[in-house]
Design an enzyme around this catalytic site. Structure first.
Site, PDB file in Angstrom:
ATOM      1  CE  LYS A 192      -7.704  -3.773   6.923  1.00 46.56           C
ATOM      2  NZ  LYS A 192      -6.411  -3.448   6.352  1.00 46.56           N
ATOM      3  CE  LYS A 201      -7.854  -0.860   4.150  1.00 45.32           C
ATOM      4  NZ  LYS A 201      -6.458  -0.496   3.894  1.00 45.32           N
ATOM      5  CB  CYS A 244      -0.927   0.000   1.218  1.00 42.99           C
ATOM      6  SG  CYS A 244      -2.292   1.175   1.036  1.00 42.99           S
TER       7      CYS A 244
HETATM    8  C1  PBG Z   1      -3.562   0.944   4.913  1.00 39.46           C
HETATM    9  C2  PBG Z   1      -4.081   0.007   5.905  1.00 39.46           C
HETATM   10  C3  PBG Z   1      -4.983   0.282   6.917  1.00 39.46           C
HETATM   11  C4  PBG Z   1      -5.132  -0.877   7.638  1.00 39.46           C
HETATM   12  C5  PBG Z   1      -4.341  -1.840   7.044  1.00 39.46           C
HETATM   13  N1  PBG Z   1      -3.711  -1.286   5.943  1.00 39.46           N
HETATM   14  C6  PBG Z   1      -5.598   1.552   7.330  1.00 39.46           C
HETATM   15  C7  PBG Z   1      -6.481   2.308   6.450  1.00 39.46           C
HETATM   16  O1  PBG Z   1      -6.952   1.870   5.402  1.00 39.46           O
HETATM   17  O2  PBG Z   1      -6.699   3.431   6.846  1.00 39.46           O
HETATM   18  C8  PBG Z   1      -5.965  -1.028   8.846  1.00 39.46           C
HETATM   19  C9  PBG Z   1      -5.638  -2.160   9.669  1.00 39.46           C
HETATM   20  C10 PBG Z   1      -6.135  -2.069  11.051  1.00 39.46           C
HETATM   21  O3  PBG Z   1      -6.906  -1.176  11.439  1.00 39.46           O
HETATM   22  O4  PBG Z   1      -5.757  -2.951  11.802  1.00 39.46           O
HETATM   23  N2  PBG Z   1      -3.693   0.581   3.616  1.00 39.46           N
END
Ligand code: PBG
Length: 326
Positions: free
Chosen positions: A249, A196, A121
Protein backbone atom coordinates in the site's frame (compact mmCIF):
# COMPACT_ATOMS: atom_id res chain seq x y z
CA UNK A 1 15.10 -8.12 -48.54
CA UNK A 2 15.37 -9.36 -44.99
CA UNK A 3 12.30 -10.06 -42.87
CA UNK A 4 11.95 -9.39 -39.15
CA UNK A 5 12.81 -12.61 -37.28
CA UNK A 6 9.82 -12.19 -35.05
CA UNK A 7 6.52 -10.51 -35.84
CA UNK A 8 4.75 -9.75 -32.59
CA UNK A 9 2.09 -7.90 -34.57
CA UNK A 10 0.75 -11.26 -35.85
CA UNK A 11 -1.00 -11.83 -32.55
CA UNK A 12 -2.51 -8.34 -32.57
CA UNK A 13 -4.44 -8.69 -35.81
CA UNK A 14 -8.02 -8.77 -34.52
CA UNK A 15 -10.07 -8.31 -31.37
CA UNK A 16 -10.53 -12.07 -31.02
CA UNK A 17 -6.85 -12.79 -31.57
CA UNK A 18 -5.97 -10.17 -28.94
CA UNK A 19 -8.51 -11.73 -26.58
CA UNK A 20 -6.99 -15.15 -27.11
CA UNK A 21 -3.51 -14.04 -26.09
CA UNK A 22 -4.55 -11.68 -23.30
CA UNK A 23 -2.42 -12.59 -20.31
CA UNK A 24 -3.78 -10.49 -17.45
CA UNK A 25 -7.46 -10.59 -16.61
CA UNK A 26 -9.55 -8.27 -14.48
CA UNK A 27 -12.94 -8.96 -12.99
CA UNK A 28 -15.17 -7.62 -10.20
CA UNK A 29 -14.05 -10.75 -8.31
CA UNK A 30 -10.65 -9.11 -7.90
CA UNK A 31 -12.01 -6.21 -5.89
CA UNK A 32 -12.47 -5.43 -2.22
CA UNK A 33 -14.78 -2.44 -1.87
CA UNK A 34 -14.17 0.03 0.98
CA UNK A 35 -17.27 1.11 2.93
CA UNK A 36 -17.26 4.11 5.30
CA UNK A 37 -19.80 3.94 8.11
CA UNK A 38 -20.31 6.87 10.46
CA UNK A 39 -21.97 6.71 13.86
CA UNK A 40 -25.00 8.94 14.56
CA UNK A 41 -25.27 10.06 10.97
CA UNK A 42 -28.74 10.81 9.61
CA UNK A 43 -27.98 10.99 5.91
CA UNK A 44 -25.19 10.01 3.54
CA UNK A 45 -22.36 12.55 3.36
CA UNK A 46 -20.37 13.08 0.18
CA UNK A 47 -16.59 13.11 0.47
CA UNK A 48 -15.48 16.11 -1.53
CA UNK A 49 -12.04 14.92 -2.52
CA UNK A 50 -13.37 11.47 -3.48
CA UNK A 51 -16.27 11.95 -5.90
CA UNK A 52 -18.96 9.22 -5.68
CA UNK A 53 -17.64 7.91 -2.35
CA UNK A 54 -19.82 8.59 0.68
CA UNK A 55 -19.90 8.14 4.40
CA UNK A 56 -22.97 6.11 5.24
CA UNK A 57 -25.26 5.98 8.23
CA UNK A 58 -25.85 2.46 9.52
CA UNK A 59 -29.35 2.55 8.04
CA UNK A 60 -27.93 2.87 4.50
CA UNK A 61 -25.33 0.15 4.79
CA UNK A 62 -27.47 -2.80 3.72
CA UNK A 63 -28.50 -1.12 0.46
CA UNK A 64 -24.86 -0.40 -0.30
CA UNK A 65 -23.85 -4.00 0.38
CA UNK A 66 -26.68 -5.29 -1.81
CA UNK A 67 -25.43 -3.08 -4.67
CA UNK A 68 -21.86 -4.33 -4.17
CA UNK A 69 -23.00 -7.98 -4.20
CA UNK A 70 -25.07 -7.32 -7.33
CA UNK A 71 -21.96 -6.12 -9.14
CA UNK A 72 -20.20 -9.42 -8.40
CA UNK A 73 -17.71 -7.97 -5.92
CA UNK A 74 -16.85 -10.63 -3.31
CA UNK A 75 -15.57 -8.53 -0.39
CA UNK A 76 -15.88 -5.26 1.50
CA UNK A 77 -13.52 -3.40 3.82
CA UNK A 78 -15.31 -1.53 6.59
CA UNK A 79 -13.95 1.73 8.00
CA UNK A 80 -15.76 3.28 10.95
CA UNK A 81 -16.04 6.89 12.02
CA UNK A 82 -17.12 7.04 15.67
CA UNK A 83 -18.88 9.89 17.51
CA UNK A 84 -16.54 9.62 20.49
CA UNK A 85 -12.77 9.74 20.39
CA UNK A 86 -10.47 9.42 23.39
CA UNK A 87 -6.77 8.83 24.05
CA UNK A 88 -7.26 5.07 24.40
CA UNK A 89 -9.37 4.76 21.23
CA UNK A 90 -11.97 2.87 23.28
CA UNK A 91 -14.77 3.20 20.73
CA UNK A 92 -12.69 0.97 18.45
CA UNK A 93 -13.05 -2.11 20.69
CA UNK A 94 -16.52 -1.38 22.06
CA UNK A 95 -18.75 -4.37 21.26
CA UNK A 96 -21.41 -1.78 20.42
CA UNK A 97 -19.08 0.37 18.36
CA UNK A 98 -20.00 1.53 14.88
CA UNK A 99 -17.79 -1.01 13.09
CA UNK A 100 -19.05 -3.90 15.23
CA UNK A 101 -22.66 -2.85 14.59
CA UNK A 102 -22.07 -2.65 10.87
CA UNK A 103 -20.41 -6.08 10.79
CA UNK A 104 -23.18 -7.84 12.68
CA UNK A 105 -25.91 -6.12 10.67
CA UNK A 106 -24.30 -7.14 7.38
CA UNK A 107 -23.68 -10.70 8.57
CA UNK A 108 -27.29 -11.01 9.71
CA UNK A 109 -28.71 -9.74 6.44
CA UNK A 110 -26.31 -11.28 3.93
CA UNK A 111 -24.86 -14.39 5.61
CA UNK A 112 -21.91 -15.60 3.57
CA UNK A 113 -22.83 -13.73 0.38
CA UNK A 114 -19.98 -11.29 0.98
CA UNK A 115 -16.59 -11.51 2.68
CA UNK A 116 -16.61 -8.98 5.51
CA UNK A 117 -13.23 -7.41 6.16
CA UNK A 118 -12.65 -4.59 8.63
CA UNK A 119 -9.84 -2.15 9.21
CA UNK A 120 -8.06 -2.62 12.53
CA UNK A 121 -6.47 0.66 13.47
CA UNK A 122 -6.73 3.42 16.01
CA UNK A 123 -6.42 6.68 14.13
CA UNK A 124 -10.16 7.16 13.55
CA UNK A 125 -10.83 6.44 17.22
CA UNK A 126 -8.07 8.27 19.08
CA UNK A 127 -8.23 11.95 19.99
CA UNK A 128 -4.60 12.14 18.85
CA UNK A 129 -5.35 10.83 15.35
CA UNK A 130 -2.44 8.42 15.62
CA UNK A 131 -2.60 4.74 14.67
CA UNK A 132 -1.25 3.70 18.07
CA UNK A 133 -1.53 4.73 21.71
CA UNK A 134 0.37 7.91 22.48
CA UNK A 135 2.42 8.01 25.67
CA UNK A 136 4.26 11.25 26.30
CA UNK A 137 5.20 12.32 22.81
CA UNK A 138 5.72 8.78 21.51
CA UNK A 139 3.48 6.25 19.83
CA UNK A 140 3.97 3.28 22.15
CA UNK A 141 4.26 0.04 20.22
CA UNK A 142 3.50 -2.62 22.79
CA UNK A 143 0.57 -0.87 24.51
CA UNK A 144 -0.89 -0.38 21.04
CA UNK A 145 -0.62 -4.13 20.36
CA UNK A 146 -2.93 -4.89 23.28
CA UNK A 147 -5.51 -2.45 21.95
CA UNK A 148 -5.25 -3.73 18.37
CA UNK A 149 -5.80 -7.28 19.64
CA UNK A 150 -8.91 -6.14 21.53
CA UNK A 151 -10.27 -4.46 18.40
CA UNK A 152 -9.75 -7.63 16.35
CA UNK A 153 -11.48 -9.80 18.95
CA UNK A 154 -14.47 -7.45 19.21
CA UNK A 155 -14.81 -7.45 15.41
CA UNK A 156 -14.56 -11.24 15.42
CA UNK A 157 -17.37 -11.42 17.99
CA UNK A 158 -19.47 -9.28 15.65
CA UNK A 159 -18.88 -11.77 12.84
CA UNK A 160 -16.03 -10.42 10.72
CA UNK A 161 -14.33 -12.82 8.29
CA UNK A 162 -11.02 -11.01 8.00
CA UNK A 163 -9.37 -8.38 10.15
CA UNK A 164 -7.04 -5.96 8.43
CA UNK A 165 -4.52 -4.30 10.73
CA UNK A 166 -3.22 -1.05 9.26
CA UNK A 167 -1.49 0.53 12.26
CA UNK A 168 2.04 -0.57 11.29
CA UNK A 169 2.95 -1.50 14.85
CA UNK A 170 5.69 -4.15 15.12
CA UNK A 171 4.24 -7.53 16.06
CA UNK A 172 0.64 -6.60 15.24
CA UNK A 173 -0.05 -9.76 13.27
CA UNK A 174 1.30 -12.08 16.00
CA UNK A 175 -0.57 -10.21 18.75
CA UNK A 176 -3.85 -10.31 16.84
CA UNK A 177 -3.44 -13.99 15.81
CA UNK A 178 -2.81 -14.99 19.43
CA UNK A 179 -5.80 -13.05 20.76
CA UNK A 180 -8.11 -14.39 18.06
CA UNK A 181 -7.01 -17.99 18.68
CA UNK A 182 -7.28 -17.70 22.46
CA UNK A 183 -10.82 -16.40 22.09
CA UNK A 184 -11.89 -19.23 19.80
CA UNK A 185 -11.68 -17.31 16.51
CA UNK A 186 -9.22 -19.62 14.78
CA UNK A 187 -11.09 -19.23 11.48
CA UNK A 188 -10.91 -15.43 11.35
CA UNK A 189 -8.20 -14.53 8.87
CA UNK A 190 -5.74 -11.65 8.86
CA UNK A 191 -5.00 -9.48 5.85
CA UNK A 192 -2.27 -7.21 7.13
CA UNK A 193 -1.31 -3.84 5.68
CA UNK A 194 2.16 -5.36 5.63
CA UNK A 195 4.11 -2.74 3.73
CA UNK A 196 2.10 0.39 4.32
CA UNK A 197 4.15 3.36 3.30
CA UNK A 198 4.36 6.85 4.72
CA UNK A 199 2.56 8.12 1.66
CA UNK A 200 1.24 11.44 0.48
CA UNK A 201 -1.49 9.60 -1.39
CA UNK A 202 -3.61 9.22 1.78
CA UNK A 203 -4.74 12.81 2.17
CA UNK A 204 -8.27 12.43 0.73
CA UNK A 205 -8.85 9.44 3.05
CA UNK A 206 -7.99 11.57 6.04
CA UNK A 207 -10.92 13.83 5.14
CA UNK A 208 -13.09 10.79 4.54
CA UNK A 209 -12.34 9.12 7.84
CA UNK A 210 -11.40 12.12 10.01
CA UNK A 211 -8.15 10.53 11.03
CA UNK A 212 -5.38 13.05 10.38
CA UNK A 213 -2.77 13.07 13.16
CA UNK A 214 -3.25 16.02 15.54
CA UNK A 215 0.49 16.40 16.01
CA UNK A 216 3.53 15.14 14.17
CA UNK A 217 3.23 12.59 11.38
CA UNK A 218 3.30 8.84 10.84
CA UNK A 219 7.00 8.62 10.01
CA UNK A 220 7.90 6.59 13.12
CA UNK A 221 5.65 3.72 12.09
CA UNK A 222 4.93 3.71 8.35
CA UNK A 223 7.57 2.51 5.87
CA UNK A 224 9.62 5.20 4.08
CA UNK A 225 8.91 5.04 0.37
CA UNK A 226 12.63 5.12 -0.34
CA UNK A 227 13.29 1.70 1.23
CA UNK A 228 12.29 -1.35 -0.80
CA UNK A 229 14.29 -3.84 1.27
CA UNK A 230 12.66 -2.57 4.44
CA UNK A 231 9.25 -3.05 2.82
CA UNK A 232 10.17 -6.64 1.99
CA UNK A 233 11.21 -7.22 5.61
CA UNK A 234 7.77 -6.02 6.71
CA UNK A 235 6.18 -8.55 4.37
CA UNK A 236 8.52 -11.32 5.55
CA UNK A 237 7.84 -10.54 9.21
CA UNK A 238 4.08 -10.67 8.70
CA UNK A 239 4.43 -14.06 7.02
CA UNK A 240 6.52 -15.34 9.93
CA UNK A 241 3.84 -14.05 12.32
CA UNK A 242 1.16 -16.07 10.54
CA UNK A 243 -0.55 -13.57 8.25
CA UNK A 244 -3.02 -15.00 5.71
CA UNK A 245 -2.88 -12.26 3.06
CA UNK A 246 -0.18 -9.60 2.76
CA UNK A 247 -0.74 -6.13 1.37
CA UNK A 248 1.32 -3.53 -0.41
CA UNK A 249 0.00 0.00 0.00
CA UNK A 250 -0.37 2.28 -1.97
CA UNK A 251 -0.52 0.37 -5.26
CA UNK A 252 0.24 2.42 -8.36
CA UNK A 253 3.54 3.97 -7.26
CA UNK A 254 4.58 0.67 -5.64
CA UNK A 255 4.18 -1.87 -8.45
CA UNK A 256 7.81 -2.95 -8.03
CA UNK A 257 7.07 -4.11 -4.50
CA UNK A 258 3.91 -5.94 -5.56
CA UNK A 259 5.92 -7.77 -8.22
CA UNK A 260 8.75 -8.60 -5.84
CA UNK A 261 6.37 -9.88 -3.15
CA UNK A 262 4.61 -12.04 -5.75
CA UNK A 263 7.91 -13.53 -6.92
CA UNK A 264 9.36 -14.16 -3.47
CA UNK A 265 6.44 -15.58 -1.51
CA UNK A 266 3.51 -17.92 -1.99
CA UNK A 267 0.95 -16.05 0.15
CA UNK A 268 -1.93 -14.23 -1.52
CA UNK A 269 -0.93 -10.65 -2.27
CA UNK A 270 -3.33 -7.73 -2.05
CA UNK A 271 -2.70 -4.18 -3.16
CA UNK A 272 -4.47 -1.12 -1.80
CA UNK A 273 -5.15 1.48 -4.43
CA UNK A 274 -5.54 4.39 -2.04
CA UNK A 275 -7.61 7.55 -1.91
CA UNK A 276 -5.07 9.77 -3.66
CA UNK A 277 -4.84 7.41 -6.61
CA UNK A 278 -8.61 7.58 -6.92
CA UNK A 279 -8.80 11.35 -6.45
CA UNK A 280 -6.21 12.03 -9.17
CA UNK A 281 -8.10 9.99 -11.75
CA UNK A 282 -11.43 11.53 -10.80
CA UNK A 283 -10.09 15.09 -10.89
CA UNK A 284 -8.32 14.66 -14.22
CA UNK A 285 -11.40 12.98 -15.73
CA UNK A 286 -13.68 15.74 -14.55
CA UNK A 287 -11.42 18.26 -16.23
CA UNK A 288 -11.55 16.20 -19.41
CA UNK A 289 -7.80 15.58 -19.39
CA UNK A 290 -8.15 11.78 -19.41
CA UNK A 291 -10.88 9.26 -20.15
CA UNK A 292 -12.09 7.93 -16.80
CA UNK A 293 -13.06 4.45 -17.94
CA UNK A 294 -9.90 3.79 -19.95
CA UNK A 295 -7.57 5.14 -17.29
CA UNK A 296 -9.32 3.32 -14.44
CA UNK A 297 -9.12 -0.03 -16.20
CA UNK A 298 -5.50 0.48 -17.26
CA UNK A 299 -4.46 1.24 -13.69
CA UNK A 300 -6.28 -1.77 -12.26
CA UNK A 301 -4.95 -4.12 -14.96
CA UNK A 302 -1.44 -2.85 -14.21
CA UNK A 303 -1.82 -3.65 -10.53
CA UNK A 304 -2.97 -7.17 -11.46
CA UNK A 305 -0.15 -7.52 -14.00
CA UNK A 306 2.38 -6.62 -11.32
CA UNK A 307 1.15 -9.61 -9.34
CA UNK A 308 -1.69 -8.57 -7.04
CA UNK A 309 -4.30 -11.27 -6.47
CA UNK A 310 -6.83 -8.74 -5.20
CA UNK A 311 -7.19 -4.98 -5.02
CA UNK A 312 -8.75 -2.85 -2.32
CA UNK A 313 -10.05 0.02 -4.41
CA UNK A 314 -12.51 2.92 -4.43
CA UNK A 315 -12.90 2.08 -8.13
CA UNK A 316 -14.50 -1.28 -7.19
CA UNK A 317 -18.04 -0.27 -8.13
CA UNK A 318 -17.28 1.97 -11.11
CA UNK A 319 -14.73 -0.45 -12.56
CA UNK A 320 -17.16 -3.36 -12.17
CA UNK A 321 -19.65 -1.39 -14.21
CA UNK A 322 -17.02 -0.55 -16.83
CA UNK A 323 -16.07 -4.25 -17.06
CA UNK A 324 -19.70 -5.20 -17.59
CA UNK A 325 -19.96 -2.69 -20.44
CA UNK A 326 -16.79 -3.73 -22.20
C1 PBG B 1 -5.41 4.50 8.79
C2 PBG B 1 -5.57 4.31 7.35
C3 PBG B 1 -5.19 5.19 6.35
C4 PBG B 1 -5.58 4.62 5.16
C5 PBG B 1 -6.17 3.41 5.45
N1 PBG B 1 -6.13 3.21 6.82
C6 PBG B 1 -4.63 6.54 6.43
C7 PBG B 1 -3.32 6.80 7.04
O1 PBG B 1 -2.51 5.93 7.33
O2 PBG B 1 -3.12 7.98 7.24
C8 PBG B 1 -5.43 5.24 3.83
C9 PBG B 1 -6.28 4.70 2.81
C10 PBG B 1 -6.46 5.57 1.64
O3 PBG B 1 -5.80 6.62 1.47
O4 PBG B 1 -7.28 5.20 0.82
N2 PBG B 1 -4.77 3.52 9.46
Amino acid sequence: MSFPTRRLRRLRTSDKMRELVQQTTLSPKDFICPVFVQEDLKEKVKIESMPEIERLPLSDVNDEIAAIIDLGIPAIMIFGIPSQKDEAGSSAFDDNGIVQKAISQIRKKFGNKIVIMADVCLCQFTSTGHCGIVQGNKIDNDTSLETLAKIAVSQAKAGVDTVSPSAMMDGQVAAIRKALDENGFTDVSIMSHSAKHRSNFYSPFRDAAECAPKFGDRKTYQVPYTNAREAMMEVETDIQEGVDIVMIKPALAYLDLIAETRRKYNVPVSAYSVSGEYAMVKAASQLGYVNEKDITLEILYSIKRAGADMIVTYFAKSASKFLQES
